[in-house]
Design an enzyme around this catalytic site. Structure first.
Site, PDB file in Angstrom:
ATOM      1  CG  ASP A  78      -0.211  -0.015   2.709  1.00  0.00           C
ATOM      2  OD1 ASP A  78       0.695  -0.930   2.512  1.00  0.00           O
ATOM      3  OD2 ASP A  78      -0.375   0.813   3.467  1.00  0.00           O
ATOM      4  CD  GLU A 135       2.851  -0.830   7.802  1.00  0.00           C
ATOM      5  OE1 GLU A 135       2.830  -0.939   9.173  1.00  0.00           O
ATOM      6  OE2 GLU A 135       3.072   0.068   7.223  1.00  0.00           O
ATOM      7  CD  GLU A 136       2.570   3.456   5.708  1.00  0.00           C
ATOM      8  OE1 GLU A 136       2.322   4.007   6.857  1.00  0.00           O
ATOM      9  OE2 GLU A 136       3.585   3.447   4.975  1.00  0.00           O
ATOM     10  CG  HIS A 360       5.494   8.345   6.420  1.00  0.00           C
ATOM     11  ND1 HIS A 360       4.484   8.108   7.355  1.00  0.00           N
ATOM     12  CD2 HIS A 360       5.575   6.874   5.804  1.00  0.00           C
ATOM     13  CE1 HIS A 360       4.149   6.532   7.476  1.00  0.00           C
ATOM     14  NE2 HIS A 360       4.832   5.848   6.296  1.00  0.00           N
TER      15      HIS A 360
HETATM   16 ZN   LIG Z   1       4.864   4.089   6.757  1.00  0.00          ZN
HETATM   17 ZN   LIG Z   2       6.289   1.058   5.573  1.00  0.00          ZN
END
Ligand SMILES: [Zn+2]
Ligand SMILES: [Zn+2]
Length: 395
Positions: A78, A135-136, A360
């Site tokens: 993702d 996952e996020e 990020h």
């Molecule tokens: Zn991340």
């Molecule tokens: Zn990650």
């Protein structure tokens, strides 16, 4: 053995796949294009492919020999809901979505390993290539487990990697015990009686209760938890009031909570609940506490951390595998797999310089130089852990 030559020979192709994923980011549980491509490729190399676990999850199964050992190798697919600011030719084509954590690279490295292992089959047992969604958003790993991941695809052990620009290219980090923290949150609504700002005695002021709650929360980390155990309880939101001359009815406080030890995690939650109950009684307000457990701490088991270190040392040299880095207070939902299976999570360095953009960041981009390193690590792990000799002598 450094980087596997057969994997290094495909570096250009791996780079093209990674950049294609990067240009087409998909967020939590919407990874349809990505999972289609993953499934198509695995099928074309002769793997047995299963879809639909956790919605968009994909599992590829590869067997060799008659060994009963089995490994799970996991990558996340993702992207993040944020706008990319880089202007590379492969920048995101989807407004407001971006691969800012390098999951495009993780997916590509695991595909690279799958292809190599499908061609060479120099192992004895079963390998499950687990491509997970979300996952996020923290939930993809759990959803796959709830959908029967480990019943359908039994794994003796599970392994995953995450890139980090904080370590230079050619360096990895792994150790036994906690690598990342549990991520929890509390959202508290304090409801009291509003009043005219000039007559506070007619209300019961949720703001002052909120201030006391903030103070009491600082106490939890310092007085209820051992100073040798890391704990973060950080109030990140405090909302109340609309006018200077009105004492409001309601205050809302939110905090992020991190811990590395499951016992500490439980203790913090219990203390937060006691404090909220006590303050509500003491001040005659209602306190509604929503306590959300997001991901568990990422805890490597000792034997598997050792195995991961050895497989990484095969590729990078033993001097380039750091065994004593401190855990970080971020979270990672591979922890849900590690909560039910022995295994290890390893950081692989992708840093080019000290001022690389971090994970990020809107200008972050996965470093394609490390694609063959990650793929070779996974391949070595399989060839070591499910080695032909071991399997044959055991049978
Ligand atoms: Zn991340
Ligand atoms: Zn990650």
């Amino acid at each position: 053995m450094p980087v596997q030559p057969a994997i290094a020979a495909r570096h250009e192709e791996l780079t093209a796949w990674r950049r294609d994923f990067h240009a087409h980011p998909e967020t939590a549980f919407e990874e349809t294009r990505t999972s289609d491509l993953v499934a198509e490729r695995l099928e074309s190399w002769g793997l047995e492919v299963h879809r639909g676990l956790g919605g968009t999850g994909v599992v590829g199964v590869l067997r060799a020999g008659n060994g009963t050992g089995s490994l799970g190798l996991r990558a996340d697919m993702d992207a993040l809901p944020m706008q990319e600011e880089a202007d590379t030719p492969h920048r995101s084509t989807i407004p407001g979505k971006m691969h800012a954590c390098g999951h495009d690279g993780h997916t590509t490295m695991l595909l690279g390993a799958a292809r190599y292992l499908a061609e060479t089959r120099n192992f004895n047992g079963a390998v499950h290539f687990i491509f997970q969604p979300a996952e996020e958003a923290g939930g993809g790993a759990k959803r796959m487990i709830e959908d029967g991941l480990f019943e359908k695809f039994p794994c003796d052990e599970v392994f995953a990697i995450h890139n980090t620009p904080k370590l230079p290219v050619g360096v990895a980090s792994v150790h036994a015990g906690p690598m990342l923290a549990a991520v929890d949150a509390m959202i508290v609504t304090i409801t009291g009686k509003g009043a005219h700002g000039a007559r506070p005695h007619e209300g019961n002021d949720p703001i002052s209760v909120g201030v006391q709650l903030h103070t009491a929360l600082q106490h939890v980390a310092t007085k209820s938890i051992s100073p040798l155990e890391p704990a973060v309880i950080n109030v990140t939101q405090f909302h109340a009031g609309t006018a200077i001359n009105v004492a409001p009815q309601r205050a809302r406080i939110a905090a992020t909570i991190r811990s590395l030890d499951p016992g500490v995690r439980d203790r913090i939650e219990a203390r937060v609940r006691e404090i909220c109950d006590g303050l509500a009684k003491a001040y005659g307000v209602e306190i509604d506490l929503e306590y959300r457990r997001s991901v568990s701490p990422t805890i490597n088991t000792p034997a598997e951390a050792e195995m991961a270190a050895e497989a990484a040392a095969d590729v990078l040299g033993v001097e380039n595998v750091r065994r004593n880095e401190k855990p970080v207070t971020g979270g990672e939902d591979f922890s849900e797999m590690l909560a039910v299976k022995p295994g290890a999570f390893l950081y692989i360095g992708g840093g080019k310089s000290d001022d690389d953009f971090g994970l990020h960041h809107p200008r972050y981009d996965f470093n394609d130089d490390i694609l063959p390193i990650g793929a070779s690590y996974f391949a070595n792990l399989v060839e070591r852990r499910l080695s032909r000799e071991q399997g044959e002598s055991a049978s």
